[in-house]
Design an enzyme around this catalytic site. Structure first.
Site, PDB file in Angstrom:
ATOM      1  CE1 TYR A 135      21.709  14.454 -21.808  1.00 43.61           C
ATOM      2  CE2 TYR A 135      19.611  15.425 -22.448  1.00 43.61           C
ATOM      3  CZ  TYR A 135      20.982  15.391 -22.526  1.00 43.61           C
ATOM      4  OH  TYR A 135      21.644  16.296 -23.333  1.00 43.61           O
ATOM      5  CE  LYS A 173      22.612  17.614 -20.217  1.00 37.99           C
ATOM      6  NZ  LYS A 173      23.991  18.140 -20.146  1.00 37.99           N
TER       7      LYS A 173
HETATM    8  P1  NAP Z   1      29.110  14.084 -27.777  1.00 40.21           P
HETATM    9  O1  NAP Z   1      29.342  14.504 -29.195  1.00 40.21           O
HETATM   10  O2  NAP Z   1      28.613  12.726 -27.482  1.00 40.21           O
HETATM   11  O3  NAP Z   1      30.475  14.347 -26.962  1.00 40.21           O
HETATM   12  C1  NAP Z   1      30.502  14.078 -25.590  1.00 40.21           C
HETATM   13  C2  NAP Z   1      31.813  14.557 -25.013  1.00 40.21           C
HETATM   14  O4  NAP Z   1      31.796  14.275 -23.595  1.00 40.21           O
HETATM   15  C3  NAP Z   1      33.019  13.845 -25.599  1.00 40.21           C
HETATM   16  O5  NAP Z   1      34.068  14.766 -25.728  1.00 40.21           O
HETATM   17  C4  NAP Z   1      33.333  12.805 -24.513  1.00 40.21           C
HETATM   18  O6  NAP Z   1      34.709  12.433 -24.449  1.00 40.21           O
HETATM   19  C5  NAP Z   1      32.970  13.556 -23.264  1.00 40.21           C
HETATM   20  N1  NAP Z   1      32.750  12.661 -22.124  1.00 40.21           N
HETATM   21  C6  NAP Z   1      31.948  11.578 -22.057  1.00 40.21           C
HETATM   22  N2  NAP Z   1      32.030  11.009 -20.845  1.00 40.21           N
HETATM   23  C7  NAP Z   1      32.925  11.751 -20.129  1.00 40.21           C
HETATM   24  C8  NAP Z   1      33.452  11.677 -18.830  1.00 40.21           C
HETATM   25  N3  NAP Z   1      33.066  10.720 -17.963  1.00 40.21           N
HETATM   26  N4  NAP Z   1      34.371  12.599 -18.433  1.00 40.21           N
HETATM   27  C9  NAP Z   1      34.778  13.574 -19.299  1.00 40.21           C
HETATM   28  N5  NAP Z   1      34.311  13.704 -20.548  1.00 40.21           N
HETATM   29  C10 NAP Z   1      33.394  12.801 -20.957  1.00 40.21           C
HETATM   30  O7  NAP Z   1      28.072  15.083 -27.052  1.00 40.21           O
HETATM   31  P2  NAP Z   1      27.470  16.491 -27.497  1.00 40.21           P
HETATM   32  O8  NAP Z   1      26.258  16.234 -28.297  1.00 40.21           O
HETATM   33  O9  NAP Z   1      28.528  17.370 -28.026  1.00 40.21           O
HETATM   34  O10 NAP Z   1      26.958  17.028 -26.079  1.00 40.21           O
HETATM   35  C11 NAP Z   1      27.713  17.938 -25.299  1.00 40.21           C
HETATM   36  C12 NAP Z   1      26.832  18.456 -24.172  1.00 40.21           C
HETATM   37  O11 NAP Z   1      25.676  19.080 -24.723  1.00 40.21           O
HETATM   38  C13 NAP Z   1      26.304  17.360 -23.238  1.00 40.21           C
HETATM   39  O12 NAP Z   1      26.236  17.854 -21.922  1.00 40.21           O
HETATM   40  C14 NAP Z   1      24.933  17.101 -23.776  1.00 40.21           C
HETATM   41  O13 NAP Z   1      24.085  16.554 -22.782  1.00 40.21           O
HETATM   42  C15 NAP Z   1      24.511  18.498 -24.168  1.00 40.21           C
HETATM   43  N6  NAP Z   1      23.431  18.558 -25.142  1.00 40.21           N
HETATM   44  C16 NAP Z   1      23.576  18.026 -26.394  1.00 40.21           C
HETATM   45  C17 NAP Z   1      22.513  18.117 -27.290  1.00 40.21           C
HETATM   46  C18 NAP Z   1      22.594  17.568 -28.686  1.00 40.21           C
HETATM   47  O14 NAP Z   1      21.569  17.633 -29.390  1.00 40.21           O
HETATM   48  N7  NAP Z   1      23.721  17.058 -29.140  1.00 40.21           N
HETATM   49  C19 NAP Z   1      21.318  18.728 -26.894  1.00 40.21           C
HETATM   50  C20 NAP Z   1      21.213  19.250 -25.626  1.00 40.21           C
HETATM   51  C21 NAP Z   1      22.271  19.171 -24.749  1.00 40.21           C
HETATM   52  P3  NAP Z   1      35.264  11.127 -25.252  1.00 40.21           P
HETATM   53  O15 NAP Z   1      35.341  11.560 -26.688  1.00 40.21           O
HETATM   54  O16 NAP Z   1      36.590  10.881 -24.640  1.00 40.21           O
HETATM   55  O17 NAP Z   1      34.260  10.047 -25.039  1.00 40.21           O
END
Ligand code: NAP
Length: 247
Positions: free
Chosen positions: A156, A160
């Site tokens: 990851y 990133k």
């Molecule tokens: P999340 O709640 O797990 O949601 C992930 C989203 O990505 C869902 O809408 C999922 O769709 C979609 N997804 C997964 N695999 C996919 C694919 N192959 N093609 C298209 N869509 C796909 O994640 P989140 O926490 O909101 O994270 C969003 C972004 O922020 C990510 O890039 C993550 O790395 C980044 N981020 C998050 C955090 C954190 O603390 N949460 C911190 C730093 C960075 P489905 O619902 O259909 O599975």
């Protein structure tokens, strides 16, 4: 607050979490929103209903954005329906956490394929359209893990960090045509991705002493994607992390 009236935004992974909050924030700016998802069709439909129920425009489009043919179908679908793309938010992401010595090549590859290659595929496809339009805003979601590393996240963190280098290069390539490309680096945000990771131990590393909300990240994305005040910002990484990374 209707900076995106008449404009079209694609948000990858918009069925849940940060992507969902971003889709709603861009719709509030007047954008027509393409709500991409991988498998949660019910959740994606619910986002569309929330937008249209509020007088906005949106459609849900399924695509695994780690796959080139599916990305092409997604962008073609958006173009057929709306004829332009003004904003791309590369948000879709997954984790497959484990320590390096236990990490299987499949776990490495799955994270690189979506979190890094997916950003490349979507940006490449959309930039062709934005270059012709001579305008556009691209926002890539990276992470503090890509800036400072995090045990258990070699895959990851590498993806990133790659997104940051990619953002800077593409920002330079597209700048002359009025397209900005920036990254947003969230810290620890309360979503499905982090549900099982919450621990008092983590709060020690967050100066503001709390987890972030998806809406707080979406607000930064909205600024970069919609605000005229962000028109002179490109190639930057904006942290929304409660102070975890201070560079
Ligand atoms: P999340 O709640 O797990 O949601 C992930 C989203 O990505 C869902 O809408 C999922 O769709 C979609 N997804 C997964 N695999 C996919 C694919 N192959 N093609 C298209 N869509 C796909 O994640 P989140 O926490 O909101 O994270 C969003 C972004 O922020 C990510 O890039 C993550 O790395 C980044 N981020 C998050 C955090 C954190 O603390 N949460 C911190 C730093 C960075 P489905 O619902 O259909 O599975």
């Amino acid at each position: 607050m209707v900076e995106l009236q008449g404009k079209v935004a694609i948000v990858t992974g918009a069925s849940r979490g940060i992507g969902r909050a971003t889709a709603l924030a861009l719709a509030n700016e007047g954008a027509t929103v393409v709500v991409n998802y991988a498998s949660s069709s019910g959740a994606a439909d619910e986002v569309v209903t929330a937008i249209t129920g509020n007088g906005g425009n949106a459609i849900a489009l399924q695509a695994d954005v780690s796959k080139a043919d599916q990305v092409d179908a997604l962008i073609d679908g958006a173009m057929e329906k709306y004829g332009r793309i003004d904003v791309l938010v590369n948000n879709a992401g997954i984790t497959r956490d484990t320590l390096l010595l236990r990490m299987k090549p499949e776990e490495w590859q799955a994270v690189i394929d979506l979190n890094l290659t997916g950003v490349f595929l979507c940006t490449r496809a959309v930039s062709k359209i934005m270059l012709k339009q001579r305008s556009g805003r691209i926002v890539n979601i990276t992470s503090v893990a890509g800036q400072m590393g995090n045990p258990g996240q070699a895959n990851y963190s590498a993806a990133k960090a790659g997104v940051i280098g990619f953002t800077r290069t593409v920002a330079k390539e597209l700048a002359s045509r009025g397209i900005t490309v920036n990254a947003v680096a969230p810290g620890f945000i309360e979503t499905d991705m982090t549900n099982d990771l919450k621990a008092d131990e983590i709060l020690k590393y967050i100066p503001l002493n709390r987890y972030g909300k998806p809406e707080e990240v979406a607000e930064m994305i909205r600024f970069l994607a919609a605000s005229p005040a962000a028109g002179y910002i490109t190639g930057q990484v904006m942290n929304v992390d409660g102070g975890m990374v201070m560079a």
